[in-house]
Motif scaffolding. Sequence first.
Motif, PDB file in Angstrom:
ATOM      1  N   ASN A 590       0.677  -1.123   0.059  1.00 10.45           N
ATOM      2  CA  ASN A 590      -0.034   0.153   0.051  1.00 10.45           C
ATOM      3  C   ASN A 590       0.915   1.129   0.091  1.00 10.45           C
ATOM      4  O   ASN A 590       1.886   1.284   0.543  1.00 10.45           O
ATOM      5  CB  ASN A 590      -0.962   0.149   1.185  1.00 10.45           C
ATOM      6  CG  ASN A 590      -1.843  -1.446   1.226  1.00 10.45           C
ATOM      7  OD1 ASN A 590      -2.587  -1.368   0.370  1.00 10.45           O
ATOM      8  ND2 ASN A 590      -1.589  -1.981   2.485  1.00 10.45           N
ATOM      9  N   PHE A 591       0.326   2.281  -0.542  1.00 10.24           N
ATOM     10  CA  PHE A 591       1.104   3.486  -0.752  1.00 10.24           C
ATOM     11  C   PHE A 591       0.617   4.705   0.277  1.00 10.24           C
ATOM     12  O   PHE A 591      -0.592   4.560   0.462  1.00 10.24           O
ATOM     13  CB  PHE A 591       1.026   4.037  -2.330  1.00 10.24           C
ATOM     14  CG  PHE A 591       1.599   3.124  -3.255  1.00 10.24           C
ATOM     15  CD1 PHE A 591       2.865   3.417  -3.883  1.00 10.24           C
ATOM     16  CD2 PHE A 591       0.710   2.276  -3.725  1.00 10.24           C
ATOM     17  CE1 PHE A 591       3.491   2.497  -4.712  1.00 10.24           C
ATOM     18  CE2 PHE A 591       1.359   1.234  -4.667  1.00 10.24           C
ATOM     19  CZ  PHE A 591       2.662   1.439  -5.103  1.00 10.24           C
ATOM     20  N   TYR A 592       1.443   5.426   0.721  1.00  9.88           N
ATOM     21  CA  TYR A 592       1.054   6.683   1.648  1.00  9.88           C
ATOM     22  C   TYR A 592       1.658   7.794   1.189  1.00  9.88           C
ATOM     23  O   TYR A 592       2.901   7.943   0.797  1.00  9.88           O
ATOM     24  CB  TYR A 592       1.472   6.501   3.055  1.00  9.88           C
ATOM     25  CG  TYR A 592       0.809   4.967   3.444  1.00  9.88           C
ATOM     26  CD1 TYR A 592      -0.249   4.892   4.195  1.00  9.88           C
ATOM     27  CD2 TYR A 592       1.375   3.724   3.245  1.00  9.88           C
ATOM     28  CE1 TYR A 592      -1.012   3.908   4.708  1.00  9.88           C
ATOM     29  CE2 TYR A 592       0.896   2.524   3.722  1.00  9.88           C
ATOM     30  CZ  TYR A 592      -0.233   2.506   4.367  1.00  9.88           C
ATOM     31  OH  TYR A 592      -0.618   1.465   4.903  1.00  9.88           O
ATOM     32  N   TYR A 593       0.804   9.029   1.148  1.00 17.88           N
ATOM     33  CA  TYR A 593       1.325  10.297   1.025  1.00 17.88           C
ATOM     34  C   TYR A 593       0.398  11.319   1.844  1.00 17.88           C
ATOM     35  O   TYR A 593      -0.453  10.915   2.265  1.00 17.88           O
ATOM     36  CB  TYR A 593       1.306  10.561  -0.554  1.00 17.88           C
ATOM     37  CG  TYR A 593       0.025  10.834  -0.998  1.00 17.88           C
ATOM     38  CD1 TYR A 593      -0.690  12.058  -1.035  1.00 17.88           C
ATOM     39  CD2 TYR A 593      -0.643   9.775  -1.729  1.00 17.88           C
ATOM     40  CE1 TYR A 593      -1.780  12.197  -1.627  1.00 17.88           C
ATOM     41  CE2 TYR A 593      -1.759   9.958  -2.383  1.00 17.88           C
ATOM     42  CZ  TYR A 593      -2.365  11.392  -2.361  1.00 17.88           C
ATOM     43  OH  TYR A 593      -3.768  11.537  -2.786  1.00 17.88           O
ATOM     44  N   ALA A 594       1.189  12.606   1.877  1.00 18.03           N
ATOM     45  CA  ALA A 594       0.530  13.336   2.752  1.00 18.03           C
ATOM     46  C   ALA A 594      -0.033  14.655   2.138  1.00 18.03           C
ATOM     47  O   ALA A 594       0.680  14.930   1.069  1.00 18.03           O
ATOM     48  CB  ALA A 594       1.402  14.098   3.971  1.00 18.03           C
ATOM     49  N   LYS A 595      -1.221  15.066   2.216  1.00 22.81           N
ATOM     50  CA  LYS A 595      -1.682  16.347   1.460  1.00 22.81           C
ATOM     51  C   LYS A 595      -1.902  17.585   2.503  1.00 22.81           C
ATOM     52  O   LYS A 595      -2.593  17.333   3.244  1.00 22.81           O
ATOM     53  CB  LYS A 595      -3.017  15.649   0.753  1.00 22.81           C
ATOM     54  CG  LYS A 595      -3.765  16.800  -0.013  1.00 22.81           C
ATOM     55  CD  LYS A 595      -4.618  16.230  -0.941  1.00 22.81           C
ATOM     56  CE  LYS A 595      -5.385  17.439  -1.695  1.00 22.81           C
ATOM     57  NZ  LYS A 595      -4.850  17.757  -2.937  1.00 22.81           N
ATOM     58  N   SER A 596      -1.320  18.527   2.028  1.00 27.98           N
ATOM     59  CA  SER A 596      -1.545  19.743   2.829  1.00 27.98           C
ATOM     60  C   SER A 596      -2.613  20.478   2.880  1.00 27.98           C
ATOM     61  O   SER A 596      -3.634  20.115   1.885  1.00 27.98           O
ATOM     62  CB  SER A 596      -0.457  20.651   2.549  1.00 27.98           C
ATOM     63  OG  SER A 596       0.951  20.368   2.584  1.00 27.98           O
ATOM     64  N   ALA A 597      -3.229  21.295   3.834  1.00 22.87           N
ATOM     65  CA  ALA A 597      -4.454  21.908   3.812  1.00 22.87           C
ATOM     66  C   ALA A 597      -4.221  23.579   3.162  1.00 22.87           C
ATOM     67  O   ALA A 597      -3.067  23.783   2.725  1.00 22.87           O
ATOM     68  CB  ALA A 597      -4.965  22.167   5.349  1.00 22.87           C
ATOM     69  N   ARG A 598      -5.272  24.084   3.159  1.00 22.54           N
ATOM     70  CA  ARG A 598      -5.147  25.499   2.544  1.00 22.54           C
ATOM     71  C   ARG A 598      -4.402  26.503   3.683  1.00 22.54           C
ATOM     72  O   ARG A 598      -4.684  26.194   4.821  1.00 22.54           O
ATOM     73  CB  ARG A 598      -6.562  25.923   2.255  1.00 22.54           C
ATOM     74  CG  ARG A 598      -7.245  25.239   1.160  1.00 22.54           C
ATOM     75  CD  ARG A 598      -8.392  25.818   0.393  1.00 22.54           C
ATOM     76  NE  ARG A 598      -9.360  26.547   1.254  1.00 22.54           N
ATOM     77  CZ  ARG A 598     -10.474  27.361   0.771  1.00 22.54           C
ATOM     78  NH1 ARG A 598     -10.453  27.825  -0.472  1.00 22.54           N
ATOM     79  NH2 ARG A 598     -11.141  27.866   1.502  1.00 22.54           N
ATOM     80  N   ASP A 617      -3.226  -2.001  -5.549  1.00 24.52           N
ATOM     81  CA  ASP A 617      -3.711  -1.828  -6.457  1.00 24.52           C
ATOM     82  C   ASP A 617      -4.220  -0.770  -7.294  1.00 24.52           C
ATOM     83  O   ASP A 617      -4.509  -0.563  -8.442  1.00 24.52           O
ATOM     84  CB  ASP A 617      -4.746  -3.209  -7.001  1.00 24.52           C
ATOM     85  CG  ASP A 617      -6.041  -2.612  -6.177  1.00 24.52           C
ATOM     86  OD1 ASP A 617      -6.195  -1.718  -5.469  1.00 24.52           O
ATOM     87  OD2 ASP A 617      -7.142  -3.513  -6.293  1.00 24.52           O
ATOM     88  N   GLY A 618      -4.213   0.396  -6.543  1.00 26.66           N
ATOM     89  CA  GLY A 618      -4.391   1.644  -6.844  1.00 26.66           C
ATOM     90  C   GLY A 618      -5.893   2.131  -6.967  1.00 26.66           C
ATOM     91  O   GLY A 618      -6.406   3.119  -7.258  1.00 26.66           O
TER      92      GLY A 618
END
Length: 907
Positions: A590-598, A617-618
């Motif tokens: 499994n893949f992991y990334y972080a997404k910033s806020a406004r 599997d995306g």
Amino acid sequence: MKINKIYLNSVLILLILGCKPNSSNQDSESPSGFILQESELPDYEKDLNHQGLLTGLGDRHDESIRTGEHIYNNICFNCHGNPDQEGSMPNAFKFWEGEFKVGKDPYSIYQTLTRGYGSMPPQVNLTPTEKYDIINYLRETFIKEKNPGQFVEIDSTYLASLPFGTTTGPAPKEFKPWAEMDYGNFLINTYELVGRNAPPRERSTGTAPLPDENLINQNFAYKGIAVRLDQGEGGVSAGKAWMMFDHDLMRVAGAWTGEGFIDWEAILFNGKHNISPRTVGDLHFENPVAPAWANPETGKFDDPRFQARDGRKFGPLPREWAQYKGLYQFNDRVIISYTVGQAKILETFGLETLEGRPIFTRTLNFSASDRPLKMRIAPKGTAVALVGEGAVLKEEGGFLVMETTPSQNSKVKILIGKSGLKGLQQYTKTSSPPETLDQLIKGGPARFPQRLTSEVQEGTQEGPFQVDIMNPPFDSPWKNQFRLSGLDFFKDTNKGVICSTDGDVWLVEGFTKNSGKLTWRRIASGLFQPLGIKVVNEEIFVTCRDQLVKLHDFNGDKETDFYEAFNSDHQVTDHFHEFAMGLQVDTEGNFYYAKSARHAREALVPQHGTLIKVSRDGQKTEIVATGFRAANGVCLNPDGTFIVTDQEGHWNPMNRVNWVKRGGFYGNMFGYNPPPDSTESGMEQPLVWVDRERDQSPSELLWVDSKKWGALNGKLLNLSYGYGKVFVVPFEKIGNQVQGGIFELPVPRFSTGVMRGRFNPGDGQLYLCGLSAWGSTQPQLGGLYRIRKVDQPMVIPVGIKATTQGIELNFTDELDAKSVADTAHYTVKTWDLLRSRKYGSKHYNEQTLTVTKAKLGKDKKSIRLHIPEIKPTWGMEIQYRVKDDRGKNVAGSVQNTIHQLGEGWER
């Protein structure tokens, strides 16, 4: 005013000089507090006629003020603001009320601009004339009347005290590296499509949270693939005709022509905050922000996507409706792959002319479907015609609509001209038939065949670590900026891949063979702000703002032939701050990334400020944790938990290093659907609150995985984007709470902010890449480095325990008992912070605690400091001056946080 062209030259000078300020465990700035030493400045700075530069301001006063204002508004305002509007970094110096630290006269201010000081990076992109123009503007606009105590008169006595050299430095020349770079023939970004007479942008101001602008009627392609259609070198930025495909909605958002591509207004282009680039030139047609293809089940165009508070809708269409599969490239041709219902579609774009007027073409190959499919081409009144069989043209709901014939494979070419274009139907008789696109998706000739080389500058620093500078080839033929944002290695550890936030991926060789050179090959381009990369089973995955991309090479030439949209569930808005950061993979794939806020605004979509998981599997996206503000990367821990850093700002009184629990909320009340409790008890506490004096902006953490690193093997490191440093993170776990601190590694401060690091299993050393694009004090655009552990003692604190009796520090090496026992060798300070909707926090309740006893442990590597007044605290700094077992002086500082006190030691 023109941005100066010596920017690149200045950067190259810094590279040649190594940009290595003095380092220590305490402070890696030069002794004066400046970031750059005099020896690191360009030669002309040492022979400047400062008297002449200041005297000349009188002759060009109005021009100087205008130029200074332009520089301030384009470079400085983002952080510093003005008396009416706070900047994005409220702790930045306020010229209208603050007190200069270095000196308040023009020459002293010039030194600060030139050499950098504290959190203020050196302004290597400005010529001496431009620096004095901005000084003139600051003095006349802010300081003279609003802050007169900091105003110094320029008289003959003052002028006589200044250096009198023989040069005034290089003349300012226009240089816009973001607009001169060859991105390839496509570039993915968020764009606003506008015509020549577009209204001014609406940008809200005030205190945080800023109100939402009314953008419901603006034509944003949030996942816009801009494709150049005319022939010529230089890529998309050098074109004269373009078409925009929006892969959220499978729509052509519009097409335009002109002498310019876009206005380059964006944080990663010209540095502007809170803005997205607009098209420039003549907009020939456009389509609204809505599905291009009707729902295959209902035949309707109603938009079912997530609707945000401001009325706009974000994210991709449901997969059973339409799904973006990726992008093929063949020479300069771009072929988009997607599905609508059961139909598989390939689409490419082109440009033809009718009596000198442009005709935009869309060639579609679609497979059979079980029902007719409908696609909006353009608003009624646009000149549209079809070439080929398998579809017909209709009018429906104010649009020209193509309806396909079911149960057969078809090829169609759509011709689109500006409203009022005559003769298009007649032209269809001579226009070429639609192509078969299958022949263009098997791999084509290399677009970037050049192999570039760069020198490796081996470090010879004293101490336990040596730093090699492995800078990229800044003189590339495509004028790449090389703002490096991620790296990883193959099984052949001499080879690796590196991504840059400008959209490139590079295959780099030479890491472990140590030939003194690296070979660079550009294998992908045009991606949307890549900020993480991972090699999985020899396949390359890249974190972009719009998608998780898998790169495919079909013909063995190493270049990417297919940019597969492995996962495009990303909810992208127009806000500049919502970067997608880092990329890690767990043992299950499994893949992991972080997404910033406004920034300074409340979230619009659930993904703002989150840690995100993508299935192996995306096919599935899951939010793991929430409440982040600016989460720069992900660390995957051995126990399956995560570490995510966050930056000082609104609701973050200081920088945070968070040991993340699934389902946890991490404090940003401007995030999406925050809990009702805004107090500290309503959020998960960080491992440590990182004081801005230690690091302005922490990035990704990683675990040391190398026996060559001795006692540091298995320990935790934190990288610094803000100050270009590397820290060790000693920590402990009491109950369910992890707490600890940071200690700066004794290595020189890097010339860039450090973004990502990987240990190379081939040589066991740490490789780092970095960039400077937003919020870093470091001046160099991008850089690549290697830290080698050599056979020297480290004497570094790697463990910490907070007890009811005091603090225990555990070191990598043995210490001298007598020096340890002297309590005068320690200073312990504590402070509190105030968490609120305001930006950051100053120190409150600062105290100095008394160390009543210090004792060396039986292992001779641990120190127990007895501190009767110890208690939980937001911030603590432990300074020490001891000797190691060889009698060598050792000084250092640990900055830590205490949430809970463990049991005391046995007496």
